[in-house]
Design an enzyme around this catalytic site. Structure first.
Site, PDB file in Angstrom:
ATOM      1  N   SER A 173      51.425 -78.208  47.978  1.00 26.43           N
ATOM      2  CA  SER A 173      51.160 -78.208  46.706  1.00 26.43           C
ATOM      3  C   SER A 173      51.571 -77.094  45.687  1.00 26.43           C
ATOM      4  O   SER A 173      51.444 -75.916  46.388  1.00 26.43           O
ATOM      5  CB  SER A 173      49.836 -78.898  46.373  1.00 26.43           C
ATOM      6  OG  SER A 173      49.711 -79.041  44.983  1.00 26.43           O
ATOM      7  N   TYR A 186      40.560 -77.814  46.920  1.00 25.88           N
ATOM      8  CA  TYR A 186      41.841 -78.553  47.314  1.00 25.88           C
ATOM      9  C   TYR A 186      42.976 -77.226  47.321  1.00 25.88           C
ATOM     10  O   TYR A 186      43.872 -77.434  48.372  1.00 25.88           O
ATOM     11  CB  TYR A 186      42.210 -79.587  46.258  1.00 25.88           C
ATOM     12  CG  TYR A 186      43.870 -80.319  46.436  1.00 25.88           C
ATOM     13  CD1 TYR A 186      43.935 -81.224  47.500  1.00 25.88           C
ATOM     14  CD2 TYR A 186      44.549 -80.019  45.544  1.00 25.88           C
ATOM     15  CE1 TYR A 186      45.353 -81.744  47.731  1.00 25.88           C
ATOM     16  CE2 TYR A 186      45.783 -80.412  45.883  1.00 25.88           C
ATOM     17  CZ  TYR A 186      46.018 -81.483  46.790  1.00 25.88           C
ATOM     18  OH  TYR A 186      47.497 -81.784  46.837  1.00 25.88           O
TER      19      TYR A 186
END
Length: 290
Positions: A173, A186
């Site tokens: 990401s 995360y």
């Protein structure tokens, strides 16, 4: 000097002056560039995972899709079959060792081997100040987002070696480069995937297995809806984009799953045969490097 060198090349090697037809450059080529390949895509009944399965299947691969819920698997299989894609589906929670083994064994039994792994599964049970995150949160995120990605790779590598090589793609990401507010644990897990890619690539290269990574920006998926449904976050995000899109062509200007699926399929193809250990950022032009 450079002009003279190019001229000599053209004079001594007329072929150098011709336009080379790239593998997969034609429509027919792109539709069959992965023919005969078997691809496992984890968490592949929705969003980026489903888009990756579609892109790989459209290029001729037999895709194995999975999700924790049978109903989601059934829907994805029906959709892919309607698109004339070779597909097999099964339930799988990648956080469980028995499920990972079942997925790999079923793939080998039904499809004859494994050529491609797209590790897309991820969880995020926490949203808030990183200092408020608990040990349980970290265990859950790292177990699924990082450890399971490695353990799935460990399971498929022997089968790829039997077929002369393969390709592994981790889905990271933009948060791996630029941690997002309220998504601290995360984001750290996604940074870890960048390192895992770099660590595995040289070791698996001797087995002709390439390892790469994709780092999407904000993409319109159910998983990331907490981001793209927040107007303040979207407005701040859009300020960082180089690619500006009209509302009529893109929801709030964010990316679409298909735009990630195509990059993943490229990394698994012969067109990327000289690429390993790399992360491709697909962010609309956001500045995002460590």
């Amino acid at each position: 000097m450079l002009r003279c060198f190019v001229s000599r090349c053209l004079l001594t090697n007329p072929v150098a002056g011709q336009t080379r037809k790239m593998s997969g450059g034609s429509l027919a080529g792109s539709q069959s560039s992965l023919a005969g390949k078997v691809a496992i895509v984890t968490a592949s009944t929705d969003g980026i995972g489903l888009a990756a399965a579609q892109a790989l299947g459209q290029r001729g691969a037999h895709v194995v899709v999975s999700s924790r819920r049978q109903s989601n698997v059934d829907k994805a299989v029906a959709l892919l079959q309607s698109e004339k894609i070779q597909v097999t589906g099964t339930t799988c929670n990648v956080g469980k060792s028995e499920d990972r083994e079942k997925l790999v064994n079923m793939t080998v039994e039904h499809c004859g081997g494994i050529d491609i792994l797209v590790s897309n599964a991820a969880v995020n049970p926490f949203f808030g100040n990183i200092m408020d995150s608990t040990a349980a949160v970290w265990d859950k995120i790292l177990d699924v987002n990082v450890k399971a990605a490695f353990l799935m790779t460990q399971l498929v590598v022997p089968h790829m070696e039997k077929r002369g090589g393969g390709s592994v793609v981790f889905v990271s990401s933009v948060a791996g480069y630029q941690p997002m507010q309220a998504l601290g644990p995360y984001s750290v897990s996604k940074t870890a995937l960048l390192g895992l890619t770099r660590a595995l690539a040289p070791e698996l290269a001797q087995s002709h297995i390439r390892v790469n990574c994709v780092a999407p920006g904000v993409i319109k998926t159910r998983f990331s809806q907490a981001l793209w449904q927040d107007e303040d976050i979207v407005d701040e995000f859009k300020k960082q984009l180089s690619i500006k899109r009209l509302p009529s062509t893109s929801f709030l200007g964010v990316g679409e799953p298909e735009e990630i699926g195509g990059v993943i399929a490229f990394l698994c193809s012969k067109d990327a045969s000289y690429i390993t250990g790399e992360t491709i950022t697909v962010t609309g032009g956001m500045s995002c490097r460590l």
